[in-house]
Design an enzyme around this catalytic site. Structure first.
Site: not given
Ligand SMILES: *[C@@H]1O[C@H](CO)[C@@H](O)[C@H](O)[C@H]1NC(C)=O
Ligand SMILES: *[C@@H]1O[C@H](CO)[C@@H](O)[C@H](O)[C@H]1NC(C)=O
Ligand SMILES: *[C@@H]1O[C@H](CO)[C@@H](O)[C@H](O)[C@H]1NC(C)=O
Ligand SMILES: *[C@@H]1O[C@H](CO)[C@@H](O)[C@H](O)[C@H]1NC(C)=O
Length: 363
Positions: A311, A320
């Protein structure tokens, strides 16, 4: 006569086999986060789940296009209530409307749980939501019950290790003091309604500087010995610490569903692609097997991998943005199998990576 008996024996055996498999079957789910601008359409994503035989999904908001695409599939769903919707759901009428629009309106979607808030914690940036979680859970539960769906769809919240003040050794697991005030009534609510707790579990974050083999399910022996319980992987140790913490506030019978677990393929110093592939492969083998954890042995562990895609718009550390098990162009990142492989006695053959096959320098 002998032939008849043999046939009967075979039939009974087959039946036992089917029942065993049915009871043990706990397929791995995958979280579908959408914090990226290059992801496939919701319909294409649902097709990708189907092609790969991924039969459980977690989403983070009641996204209409996703719900629409899930209609008529056999994919079981955890539907999230975003943190910033919690306050409005403190009114029963708003919760009724939410359930009508997002659940009752999709009668052929297989809802499993409603995750009311994610990682709300009196000690983190989301502390402003603390007082809204339980009232929202109650109201959603009331609305679901009134709709006649109370036995099918359970209301819960997703929490994480940040609420634990003590996690070592696992049997001493306890919530930190101010988190306890928040979580204890929630756990009592879950116990009353026979709902599970959802917990995001990341050995990656807990152990970034520690024993990598322990974190990757590759330790050849016991690493933590805790009152006769032997831990050879960190995932089980964290999970059992949560169970101990729950038990200390009246939640000994509240089952834990692992609502996220994963490992980034890039973005950290030493974390390689191969490390991540090893984690996911061994995690799937562990949770679909019937080993369980030392404190809760003999059953598979309902678990959702984080995440379907890298993402690219997730804030925070570079890592992340590398938790996907697929690339945004739908290519698989790793060779993972979502088919449950059962042998005749219902046991999953554990496909743990061999130490020798795992050659990462520097650990
Ligand atoms: C999904 O399951 C079907 C039926 O069991 C099987 O034929 C197919 O190969 C599986 N797909 C994958 C990607 O494993
Ligand atoms: C809710 O708060 C958690 C904890 O910081 C955060 O990680 C998450 O992104 C938030 N989720 C939503 C949907 O707002
Ligand atoms: C209910 O679902 C249909 C599609 O199935 C959609 O067109 C409609 O807008 C939805 N209504 C609400 C209130 O969400
Ligand atoms: C844990 O390890 C100890 C020492 O090796 C052994 O005696 C004990 O039986 C083990 N416990 C379990 C539950 O396997």
């Amino acid at each position: 006569m002998a032939k008849m008996l043999l046939l009967l024996w075979l039939l009974v055996d087959l039946l036992v086999f089917i029942i065993t498999v049915a009871q043990d079957a706990q397929p791995v789910g995958v979280c579908y986060g959408r914090v990226g601008d290059d992801l496939p359409s919701q319909q294409d994503v649902v097709n990708l789940y189907k092609i790969n035989n991924i039969t459980r999904m977690r989403i983070y908001d009641p996204d209409r296009a996703t719900l629409q695409a899930l209609k008529g599939t056999n994919i079981e769903l955890i539907i999230g209530v975003p943190n910033d919707s919690l306050q409005s759901l403190n009114q029963q009428s708003a919760a009724n409307t939410w359930v009508r629009n997002n659940i009752q309106n999709y009668s052929d979607v297989r809802f499993r749980y409603v995750a009311v808030g994610n990682e709300v914690d009196p000690n983190n940036a989301n502390s402003q939501y603390v007082s809204y979680v339980l009232p929202a859970m109650r109201n959603l539960h009331n609305a679901i019950t009134a709709a006649g769906l109370g036995n099918q769809i359970k209301v819960s919240t997703a929490t994480y290790a940040g609420l634990l003040g003590v996690s070592y050794p696992p049997s001493n697991g306890a919530f930190n003091d101010n988190a306890r005030e928040f979580i204890e009534p929630i756990i009592k609510f879950l116990a009353e309604n026979n709902s599970p707790m959802l917990v995001n579990i990341y050995p990656y974050f807990v152990d970034a500087n520690g024993n990598l083999l322990y974190a990757l399910f590759l330790s050849p022996g016991t690493i933590v010995s805790d009152n006769g319980r032997n831990y050879s992987n960190l995932f089980d140790a964290i999970l059992d610490a949560h169970y101990a913490a729950q038990a200390s506030v009246g939640g000994e019978n509240v089952e834990i569903v692992v609502s996220e677990s994963g490992w980034p393929s890039a973005g950290g110093d030493a974390w390689t692609f191969q490390t991540a592939e090893t984690y996911y492969t061994n995690l799937i083998a562990h949770v679909t097997g019937i080993t369980g954890t030392p404190a809760k042995p003999g059953r598979s562990i309902e678990t959702y991998l984080y995440s379907m895609f890298d993402e690219g718009m997730k804030p925070g550390a570079e890592s992340e943005r590398h938790f996907g098990i697929f690339y945004p162009d739908r290519r698989p990142k790793y060779q993972l199998s979502f088919n449950l492989i059962k042998s005749r006695n219902g046991k999953i053959s554990e496909r743990y990576g061999l130490l020798s096959a795992f050659s990462v320098q520097g650990f």
